[in-house]
Design an enzyme around this catalytic site. Structure first.
Site, mmCIF file in Angstrom:
data_model
loop_
_atom_site.group_PDB
_atom_site.id
_atom_site.type_symbol
_atom_site.label_atom_id
_atom_site.label_comp_id
_atom_site.label_asym_id
_atom_site.label_seq_id
_atom_site.Cartn_x
_atom_site.Cartn_y
_atom_site.Cartn_z
ATOM 1 N N ASN A 101 53.384 34.540 17.714
ATOM 2 C CA ASN A 101 52.069 34.270 17.131
ATOM 3 C C ASN A 101 51.631 35.422 16.220
ATOM 4 O O ASN A 101 50.564 36.030 16.409
ATOM 5 C CB ASN A 101 51.037 34.020 18.228
ATOM 6 C CG ASN A 101 49.930 33.086 17.755
ATOM 7 O OD1 ASN A 101 49.815 32.795 16.563
ATOM 8 N ND2 ASN A 101 49.109 32.629 18.674
ATOM 9 N N HIS B 70 40.883 32.316 22.884
ATOM 10 C CA HIS B 70 41.748 31.345 23.552
ATOM 11 C C HIS B 70 40.960 30.363 24.408
ATOM 12 O O HIS B 70 41.333 29.207 24.540
ATOM 13 C CB HIS B 70 42.775 32.068 24.433
ATOM 14 C CG HIS B 70 43.971 32.536 23.681
ATOM 15 N ND1 HIS B 70 44.055 33.770 23.110
ATOM 16 C CD2 HIS B 70 45.134 31.914 23.380
ATOM 17 C CE1 HIS B 70 45.213 33.908 22.500
ATOM 18 N NE2 HIS B 70 45.883 32.788 22.643
#
Length: 463
Positions: free
Chosen positions: A318, A349
């Site tokens: 990522n 998140h």
């Protein structure tokens, strides 16, 4: 999932068409912006139905902030509104849908849009509200000198190439791509006359796209054959725990973690291919003279699977989110940049408890791994056999440490997470604490300390 794949495959075809028939030599920037925006909106509505209204509401609220807020505060207001709206949507997934992942889960696109909104706001603040000498070299390069028009703003946030799966890119890079300067700017960094060229070459993304599509195909096959056959939930099955020895459970943990990766490899690599097919993502020429199309790449699979340190593993996973965390939080935090960046990553998140178990465990293991490396690695560099042995051992430990760390990220809830950690005796937590207590901390210069703080930033990147 079917809608997601259908949209991305259609986006891939549209991207090829966009590059060939709406190239900067055939269409104006306004036409390219409009096409990218309208197709992006269509994909969002097709894929997420009425939930897509959340994307449009957030975009328009922040467009209002961008035009009405004072420049000294534009990045703060944009950040609070974008992260606040995203957090409310995350909360609804737990308290309204009871840990359920919606069939039309709009949180992924909302997370990408949040990254873009905050990135643009910070870069606009740098370009208008700060002096050049106050900025780092990267901030200077990416600073935005004027507020974008509504069409430019919508195109950047909602374009069909990144609306579904990202990745986040810098506003100036995107505008240079739309205006046809993206590749040219990178090519000017090379002295082509020394290489025997009379004029600038015209790199094609076709080869890079085909290579990435092969990776997505392999990832899809692995997902269909492995992921459902090796569920993460099985590692806390009572019968499995009673009948399986500890070392075998660790081996199975590695297998189920490997089985969980292909969906990420598939989604991120396909998203990268879509952008490349449109002509976006050129990053320059490497030392061998090969054209590189990895400006927007989100992962390096080879480096992930062969990582010999926790840091190396995380740095190649990522990648664009790590860059966002650095530019929006780490480089701007007035104090405790690592802690504040960790908090931002966790909030971005969501609020599932499993995420926080993963991030906190990752911080602890990163500190322990750094201590071991600083105190022990030099002892294994005196000969090739010792170095090979060190690499093999650190590879195995790194892979198991990552599996141990990310299991709660998949399980989400507290009860299965605690059950899992109990079943493996909290061994990584205990070993990490012992390492930090027993191994000395070597003195560091300011530059080294800053570099290692950056490593901590990478350690809290998302799964």
């Amino acid at each position: 999932q079917i809608n997601f794949v259908a949209c991305q495959l259609f986006a891939l075809l549209a991207a090829f068409w966009f590059r060939i028939y709406l190239s900067p030599s055939h269409a104006s920037s306004a036409v390219r912006h409009a096409f990218a925006t309208l197709f992006g909106i269509y994909f969002a509505v097709f894929c997420f139905g009425w939930y897509s209204i959340h994307l449009f509401v957030l975009v328009m609220m922040n467009y209002g902030i961008m035009n009405m807020a004072s420049i000294p505060n534009i990045h703060r207001y944009s950040f609070v509104v974008a992260m606040g709206y995203l957090t409310l949507c995350h909360i609804s997934r737990i308290y309204i849908f009871h840990y359920g992942i919606l069939t039309t889960d709009f949180s992924g696109p909302l997370m990408i849009i949040t990254q873009k909104i905050t990135t643009l706001a910070c870069q606009l603040h740098d370009g208008i509200g700060r002096q050049a000498e106050e900025l780092t070299a990267e901030q200077n390069r990416l600073a935005v000198k004027s507020r974008p028009s509504l069409l430019e703003y919508l195109s950047y946030l909602l374009n069909f190439m990144s609306i579904i799966a990202g990745p986040c890119s810098n506003y100036k890079d995107y505008i240079a791509f739309i205006e046809g300067r993206h590749v040219h700017m990178k090519l000017l960094e090379v002295n082509w006359k020394q290489k025997g060229y009379d004029r600038l070459p015209d790199p094609s993304p076709t080869g890079a796209v085909m290579y990435k599509l092969c990776i997505t195909l392999v990832s899809l096959i692995l997902f269909l054959t492995l992921t459902k056959n090796f569920p993460m939930a099985y590692i806390i099955d009572n019968e499995f725990l009673e009948k399986t020895p500890f070392l075998s459970r660790l081996g199975y943990l590695y297998v189920v973690t490997q089985a969980a990766k292909p969906k990420y490899y598939f989604a991120w690599t396909l998203a990268d291919a879509v952008n490349n097919a449109a002509g976006y993502g050129f990053s320059g020429v490497d030392e061998r003279g090969t054209f590189r199309w990895d400006l927007l790449s989100n992962l390096n699979i080879w480096n992930i699977e062969t990582a010999t340190s926790f840091k190396m593993y995380i740095e190649n996973w990522n990648i664009q989110t790590a860059a966002w965390l650095k530019r929006v939080c780490y480089d701007r935090a007035p104090w405790y940049p690592t802690a504040l960046t960790f908090i931002l990553s966790a909030l971005w998140h969501g609020i599932y408890p499993g995420y926080y178990f993963t991030f906190l465990t990752g911080i602890l293991i990163t500190l322990a791994a750094r201590a071991i490396r600083n105190n022990c690695r030099h002892c294994f560099l005196s000969s090739v056999p010792l170095k090979i042995a060190y690499d093999i051992v650190t590879w195995a430990v790194t892979q198991l440490a990552v599996c141990y760390t990310v299991a709660p990220f998949v399980m989400l809830a507290v009860e299965p997470t605690i059950k899992f950690y109990k079943s493996v005796y909290f061994h990584m937590h205990i070993l990490s604490i012992l390492v930090l207590l027993l191994l000395p901390i070597r003195p560091q210069t300011n530059s080294v300390g800053r570099a290692q703080n950056q490593a901590m930033l990478n350690s809290i990147k998302s799964k």
